[in-house]
Design an enzyme around this catalytic site. Structure first.
Site, PDB file in Angstrom:
ATOM      1  N   ASP A  41       0.808  -1.214   0.000  1.00 46.96           N
ATOM      2  CA  ASP A  41       0.000   0.000   0.000  1.00 46.96           C
ATOM      3  C   ASP A  41       0.841   1.263   0.000  1.00 46.96           C
ATOM      4  O   ASP A  41       2.063   1.231   0.217  1.00 46.96           O
ATOM      5  CB  ASP A  41      -0.906   0.033   1.239  1.00 46.96           C
ATOM      6  CG  ASP A  41      -2.281  -0.545   0.958  1.00 46.96           C
ATOM      7  OD1 ASP A  41      -2.564  -0.834  -0.209  1.00 46.96           O
ATOM      8  OD2 ASP A  41      -3.059  -0.695   1.913  1.00 46.96           O
ATOM      9  N   LYS A  63      -3.463   3.358  -2.700  1.00 46.81           N
ATOM     10  CA  LYS A  63      -4.642   4.195  -2.921  1.00 46.81           C
ATOM     11  C   LYS A  63      -4.597   5.321  -1.900  1.00 46.81           C
ATOM     12  O   LYS A  63      -4.683   5.094  -0.704  1.00 46.81           O
ATOM     13  CB  LYS A  63      -5.943   3.403  -2.749  1.00 46.81           C
ATOM     14  CG  LYS A  63      -6.101   2.242  -3.697  1.00 46.81           C
ATOM     15  CD  LYS A  63      -7.538   1.736  -3.741  1.00 46.81           C
ATOM     16  CE  LYS A  63      -8.067   1.344  -2.385  1.00 46.81           C
ATOM     17  NZ  LYS A  63      -7.324   0.251  -1.749  1.00 46.81           N
TER      18      LYS A  63
END
Length: 264
Positions: A41, A63
């Site tokens: 991530d 994200k």
């Protein structure tokens, strides 16, 4: 993507903690070291790259607000695809994956596909931030509860404010550092006293963590601007009052935790 493997794959959801790799658990580190595929991530410290196996396939699937390198649907599909190839997959998430980490959606995709998995807990940014501030979010006789809220959607969802009136504890708001004026106003509207301390902690768990101290009343008027590009957490409650009392005014006061860390 193709593979000659026929055995069942396995997915380890590893919670990486809020910052540097030394906040990673030993169990999480062990899973990373034996991984064949790692999907990681945003918000992870670059030091994590140093412990990734050279033989592993590494994919960044971060994200952040308005910046999605991969959609959630694409991430779900990648997990299933690699596991069907018989791979040992690590899904590496920042903080603790069980808190606003979209964990349930990824688990559901694996369960639907019949793929085994495990969830490895990690240090949450909420507790790491409290450590940076040098205080406890719970105080006997004063703050016996903690609410963790999602700052992205809370202003649009009235259900999030249920039971907030006279809440006897500490409120932690993740992803709300761009809406400090609006959030402070809503908290006061819901019954939180205007003189209640509010703290914006940035870069939780990192040596460059900083925090800003004020009150809800002052933040309603002036807001509380971020000082860094890092992620921020808002803390609200009487457990934070020692920080406010240590400042000379109730204006937004910027502090750094680095001087304390350097003394260790």
């Amino acid at each position: 993507m193709s593979s000659n493997k026929t055995e069942q794959g396995f997915v380890s959801f590893v919670s990486g903690g809020p910052g540097p790799v030394d906040l990673l658990t030993l169990r999480g580190k062990a899973r990373i070291e034996r991984a064949e595929v790692i999907l990681y991530d945003a918000l992870l410290d670059p030091s994590f790259l140093e412990i990734f196996p050279e033989s592993a396939q590494i994919l960044y699937v971060g994200k952040r607000a308005k910046e999605h390198y991969r959609t959630q649907t694409e991430i779900n599909a990648l997990l299933v695809e690699f596991a069907h190839q018989g791979k040992k997959v690590v899904r590496l998430k920042g903080g603790d994956a069980s808190i606003f980490g979209r964990l349930s959606e990824e688990i559901q995709s694996l369960e639907t596909a019949g793929i085994p998995y495990e969830v490895i807990p990690g240090v949450s940014s909420v507790t790491a931030g409290a450590a940076d501030l040098g205080l406890s979010l719970t105080v006997r006789g004063l703050s016996r509860q903690i609410i963790i809220l999602d700052g992205h959607t809370i202003l649009e969802d009235e259900r999030s404010w249920m039971g907030m009136e006279n809440f006897p504890g500490t409120i932690a708001i993740l992803m709300g550092s761009q809406k400090t004026k609006e959030l402070s106003e809503r908290l006061v509207q819901k019954g939180v006293l205007p003189n209640t301390p509010i703290v914006l902690l940035e870069n939780a768990g990192n040596p460059n963590a900083t925090y800003t101290v004020s009150t809800l009343a002052n933040t309603m008027l002036e807001g509380m601007g971020k000082q860094t590009k890092g992620p921020g957490i808002l803390y609200v409650g009487e457990a934070l009052r020692p920080l406010l009392e240590n400042t000379k005014t109730i204006q937004n006061v910027i502090h750094s935790t680095s001087s304390f860390l350097e003394s260790l």
